[in-house]
Design a protein around this motif. Structure first.
Motif, PDB file in Angstrom:
ATOM      1  N   ILE A  56       0.948  -1.286   0.071  1.00 15.85           N
ATOM      2  CA  ILE A  56       0.122  -0.188   0.053  1.00 15.85           C
ATOM      3  C   ILE A  56       0.794   1.294   0.074  1.00 15.85           C
ATOM      4  O   ILE A  56       0.574   2.236  -0.810  1.00 15.85           O
ATOM      5  CB  ILE A  56      -0.997  -0.072   1.094  1.00 15.85           C
ATOM      6  CG1 ILE A  56      -2.106  -1.007   1.093  1.00 15.85           C
ATOM      7  CG2 ILE A  56      -1.429   1.385   1.363  1.00 15.85           C
ATOM      8  CD1 ILE A  56      -2.957  -1.160   2.193  1.00 15.85           C
ATOM      9  N   LEU A  57       1.994   1.272   0.837  1.00 20.22           N
ATOM     10  CA  LEU A  57       2.638   2.474   0.903  1.00 20.22           C
ATOM     11  C   LEU A  57       3.440   2.616  -0.399  1.00 20.22           C
ATOM     12  O   LEU A  57       3.423   3.936  -0.779  1.00 20.22           O
ATOM     13  CB  LEU A  57       3.655   2.423   2.110  1.00 20.22           C
ATOM     14  CG  LEU A  57       3.237   2.074   3.514  1.00 20.22           C
ATOM     15  CD1 LEU A  57       4.134   2.082   4.678  1.00 20.22           C
ATOM     16  CD2 LEU A  57       2.295   3.470   3.654  1.00 20.22           C
ATOM     17  N   VAL A  58       4.113   1.649  -1.027  1.00 16.88           N
ATOM     18  CA  VAL A  58       4.822   1.857  -2.118  1.00 16.88           C
ATOM     19  C   VAL A  58       3.979   2.258  -3.296  1.00 16.88           C
ATOM     20  O   VAL A  58       4.180   3.364  -3.983  1.00 16.88           O
ATOM     21  CB  VAL A  58       5.418   0.446  -2.467  1.00 16.88           C
ATOM     22  CG1 VAL A  58       6.121   0.592  -3.913  1.00 16.88           C
ATOM     23  CG2 VAL A  58       6.506   0.153  -1.642  1.00 16.88           C
ATOM     24  N   PHE A  59       2.849   1.614  -3.733  1.00 13.97           N
ATOM     25  CA  PHE A  59       2.208   1.772  -4.601  1.00 13.97           C
ATOM     26  C   PHE A  59       1.203   3.320  -4.525  1.00 13.97           C
ATOM     27  O   PHE A  59       0.949   3.986  -5.547  1.00 13.97           O
ATOM     28  CB  PHE A  59       1.116   0.797  -5.232  1.00 13.97           C
ATOM     29  CG  PHE A  59       2.143  -0.283  -5.993  1.00 13.97           C
ATOM     30  CD1 PHE A  59       2.602  -0.184  -7.189  1.00 13.97           C
ATOM     31  CD2 PHE A  59       2.281  -1.634  -5.336  1.00 13.97           C
ATOM     32  CE1 PHE A  59       3.347  -0.963  -8.096  1.00 13.97           C
ATOM     33  CE2 PHE A  59       3.026  -2.483  -5.943  1.00 13.97           C
ATOM     34  CZ  PHE A  59       3.545  -2.175  -7.300  1.00 13.97           C
ATOM     35  N   CYS A  99      -0.565   8.812  -5.052  1.00  9.92           N
ATOM     36  CA  CYS A  99      -0.809  10.102  -4.530  1.00  9.92           C
ATOM     37  C   CYS A  99       0.014  11.051  -5.475  1.00  9.92           C
ATOM     38  O   CYS A  99      -0.530  12.340  -5.741  1.00  9.92           O
ATOM     39  CB  CYS A  99      -0.065  10.355  -3.201  1.00  9.92           C
ATOM     40  SG  CYS A  99      -1.169   9.365  -2.173  1.00  9.92           S
ATOM     41  N   ALA A 100       1.184  10.549  -6.071  1.00  8.24           N
ATOM     42  CA  ALA A 100       1.917  11.834  -6.802  1.00  8.24           C
ATOM     43  C   ALA A 100       1.363  12.262  -8.095  1.00  8.24           C
ATOM     44  O   ALA A 100       1.466  13.204  -8.469  1.00  8.24           O
ATOM     45  CB  ALA A 100       3.438  10.774  -7.207  1.00  8.24           C
ATOM     46  N   SER A 101       0.575  11.104  -8.838  1.00  9.46           N
ATOM     47  CA  SER A 101       0.000  11.300  -9.831  1.00  9.46           C
ATOM     48  C   SER A 101      -1.217  12.244  -9.880  1.00  9.46           C
ATOM     49  O   SER A 101      -1.465  13.245 -10.559  1.00  9.46           O
ATOM     50  CB  SER A 101      -0.876   9.868 -10.423  1.00  9.46           C
ATOM     51  OG  SER A 101      -1.960   9.698  -9.723  1.00  9.46           O
ATOM     52  N   LEU A 117      -1.598  10.146 -16.617  1.00 12.45           N
ATOM     53  CA  LEU A 117      -2.218   8.690 -16.798  1.00 12.45           C
ATOM     54  C   LEU A 117      -0.842   7.571 -16.875  1.00 12.45           C
ATOM     55  O   LEU A 117      -1.008   6.580 -16.281  1.00 12.45           O
ATOM     56  CB  LEU A 117      -2.682   8.650 -18.325  1.00 12.45           C
ATOM     57  CG  LEU A 117      -3.347   7.437 -18.882  1.00 12.45           C
ATOM     58  CD1 LEU A 117      -4.538   7.212 -17.731  1.00 12.45           C
ATOM     59  CD2 LEU A 117      -3.777   7.536 -20.313  1.00 12.45           C
ATOM     60  N   GLY A 118       0.304   7.944 -17.022  1.00  8.74           N
ATOM     61  CA  GLY A 118       1.585   7.092 -16.815  1.00  8.74           C
ATOM     62  C   GLY A 118       1.618   6.611 -15.542  1.00  8.74           C
ATOM     63  O   GLY A 118       1.822   5.676 -15.194  1.00  8.74           O
ATOM     64  N   LEU A 119       1.391   7.597 -14.418  1.00  9.22           N
ATOM     65  CA  LEU A 119       1.795   7.316 -13.170  1.00  9.22           C
ATOM     66  C   LEU A 119       0.621   6.692 -12.498  1.00  9.22           C
ATOM     67  O   LEU A 119       0.922   5.707 -11.742  1.00  9.22           O
ATOM     68  CB  LEU A 119       1.938   8.632 -12.336  1.00  9.22           C
ATOM     69  CG  LEU A 119       3.199   9.625 -12.417  1.00  9.22           C
ATOM     70  CD1 LEU A 119       2.776  10.880 -11.828  1.00  9.22           C
ATOM     71  CD2 LEU A 119       4.467   8.698 -11.880  1.00  9.22           C
ATOM     72  N   ALA A 136      -2.064  -0.850 -11.696  1.00  5.83           N
ATOM     73  CA  ALA A 136      -1.672  -2.190 -12.097  1.00  5.83           C
ATOM     74  C   ALA A 136      -0.883  -2.877 -10.706  1.00  5.83           C
ATOM     75  O   ALA A 136      -1.351  -4.031 -10.536  1.00  5.83           O
ATOM     76  CB  ALA A 136      -0.591  -2.316 -13.031  1.00  5.83           C
ATOM     77  N   GLY A 137      -0.497  -2.160 -10.147  1.00  7.25           N
ATOM     78  CA  GLY A 137       0.272  -2.744  -8.812  1.00  7.25           C
ATOM     79  C   GLY A 137      -0.715  -3.070  -7.863  1.00  7.25           C
ATOM     80  O   GLY A 137      -0.713  -4.179  -7.311  1.00  7.25           O
TER      81      GLY A 137
END
Length: 494
Positions: free
Chosen positions: A133-136, A141-143, A398-400, A406-407
């Motif tokens: 959860i933290l990684v993806f 959030c960055a997106s 869209l890329g982020l 997917a993750g």
């Protein structure tokens, strides 16, 4: 192009209103359960619109219209896949998850549910799920922060670096203050604003072009392939676009909406409301990008910003076609989409740290007040890390989103879906499925084999691993099986 005074006033009023909702929610937030899931007392309308708004982030008004603007109607396969996936998620997962999380020790988070569903006394599932959860979610959030920054950059004329902080500030404020109640209440307002913007804008674009027929002629004249659903797409490309729908089964910020409903009986009416809202919003987003092709073909002198970055097509059309007061409302819809998704993602991240790492491993005896404040501090920490990740001005929304989507879809989707439908599933099956799903997405993304979207092999390999490992191991205990049967019987009750 910079924002006029009426647009600025409208924008600021909207932001101030969202923060006020956060302050109102603060008074109803006393326990960690209130902060994470709003005390499980959300009705059908709030559940439906909150699930929709938290799902449809800035990519709905920026990423998707931009993709359609560049490639034509063929990019709408994403919308078709998402609609199918969302419907199946409501049908197969929503009600069952609401019941199963309550039966399994009133689990407040997905890692907490995994721990109790499979009697994981060693808490391995809790730790692995929280880390995923933290990684993806930090990427996700960055997106959202990138989308907010693009909005502020385009409308206020700010630098990208300043826009990052300005775009995230209001969301961080009301999420920090009010927790889940603030997020859900604001989501309801934001979902209403989003559907208004996505219906009105393409209608005005079509009117500006003298009707649908004229618009289609202009689009065809520019490039006939823009009207072709199969433009440049082979079978793998279409499967990849449709594969976005698989992601719904594993998105923690959407699944949390199901868990917070006041009962599983609420889910049926919530499903109808949410799916209607979603179909209209997706159709509107596709129409903005599609008819935007015709508008800027007829007005090439106004196309500079869109040519540089197609994800600005909704922003530019709003500012060109509407009265500044109305444009301010429409542009607030982008911020609404960003804020609604970013807020619940920040909340899920802070919940994973507080409920699944801090309390069980460091402070088992922590008071409710302490846990709520730890969650608030974690909201700030995750937000700052996401802002740092979003600092590259070349980032595309869209890329982020596609990577994070997917993750979660591959790591959690099969585990959630199978755990709700198959009582024979074991802890080791869940653990291996989760790890293989996440690892497949990361490895496949780096190698881009067959140009196949990484969620598809990730979901498939994780599902196979769950079945194989579960069948090879010892059957679940009677207590686990009894809880499953209890939850299923409660779900089937009317």
């Amino acid at each position: 192009m910079t924002m006029s005074t009426p647009m600025l006033v409208t924008f600021l009023v909207y932001i101030f209103g969202m923060v006020l909702i956060g302050l109102a929610a603060y008074r109803s937030t006393t326990t960690l359960g209130d902060y994470i899931l709003g005390g499980r007392r959300m009705g059908s309308v709030v559940t439906a619109l909150s699930a929709g708004a938290s799902d449809m982030s800035g990519w709905l008004l920026m990423g998707l219209p931009g993709a359609i603007f560049i490639s034509g109607i063929s990019e709408s396969w994403i919308a078709i896949g998402l609609t199918i996936g969302a419907y199946l998620n409501w049908r197969w997962v929503a009600g069952r998850l609401r019941v199963h999380t309550e039966v399994n020790h009133n689990a407040l988070t997905l890692p907490d549910y995994f721990t109790h569903r499979f009697e994981d006394t060693r808490k391995i599932l809790r730790v692995i799920a929280a880390l995923i959860i933290l990684v993806f979610f930090t990427i996700y959030c960055a997106s959202g922060i990138v989308a907010g920054a693009r909005l502020f950059e385009s409308t206020f004329g700010m630098s990208y670096a300043t826009s990052l902080w300005a775009g995230a500030a209001a969301t961080i404020a009301y999420t920090f203050i009010g927790g889940y109640l603030a997020v859900s209440w604001t989501d309801t307002v934001q979902a209403t604003l989003m559907i208004f913007a996505l219906i009105l804008t393409p209608v005005m674009v079509i009117l500006a072009l003298d009707g649908v027929d004229t618009s289609l002629l202009v689009i065809a004249a520019k490039n006939p392939a823009n009207l072709d659903m199969f433009k440049g797409l082979d079978v793998i490309a279409i499967i990849s676009l449709l594969g976005w729908g698989l992601g719904y089964f594993g998105q923690p910020h959407i699944l949390a909406r199901f868990m917070a409903a006041d009962s599983h009986h609420t889910i049926r009416s919530a499903r109808r409301i949410s799916m209607t809202w979603m179909i209209l919003c997706l159709a509107g987003a596709v129409s903005v990008g599609f008819f935007g092709i015709a508008y800027f073909s007829n007005h090439p002198e106004q196309a500079g910003n869109v040519t540089n970055n197609a994800e600005r097509v909704f922003i530019e059309l709003s500012m060109l076609l509407f009265n500044p007061w109305i444009a301010g409302i429409l542009l607030s819809a982008i911020l609404a989409a960003v804020m609604s998704t970013l807020s619940c993602q920040l909340l899920v991240c802070s919940s994973a740290i507080t409920e699944d790492l801090y309390r069980p491993f460091f402070r088992p005896g922590a008071t409710q007040r302490e846990l709520v404040w730890v969650s608030r501090i974690m909201v700030l920490l995750i937000a700052i890390i996401s802002i740092v990740l979003a600092a590259n001005p070349e980032n595309r929304v869209l890329g982020l989103v596609s990577y994070a989507w997917a993750g979660f879809g591959a790591a959690f989707g099969p585990v959630i879906l199978i755990s709700l439908l198959w009582p024979r599933m074991t802890r080791n099956g869940a653990l291996v499925g989760m790890l293989i799903g996440a690892a497949t997405v990361i490895i496949w993304k780096q190698n881009a084999w067959f140009n196949l979207y990484e969620i598809i092999p990730g979901f498939l390999f994780a599902s196979l691993a769950i079945f194989i490992v579960s069948l090879m191991g010892r059957a679940p205990s009677k207590a686990v099986t009894d809880r499953f049967q209890q939850a299923e019987a409660q779900f089937q009750s009317r």
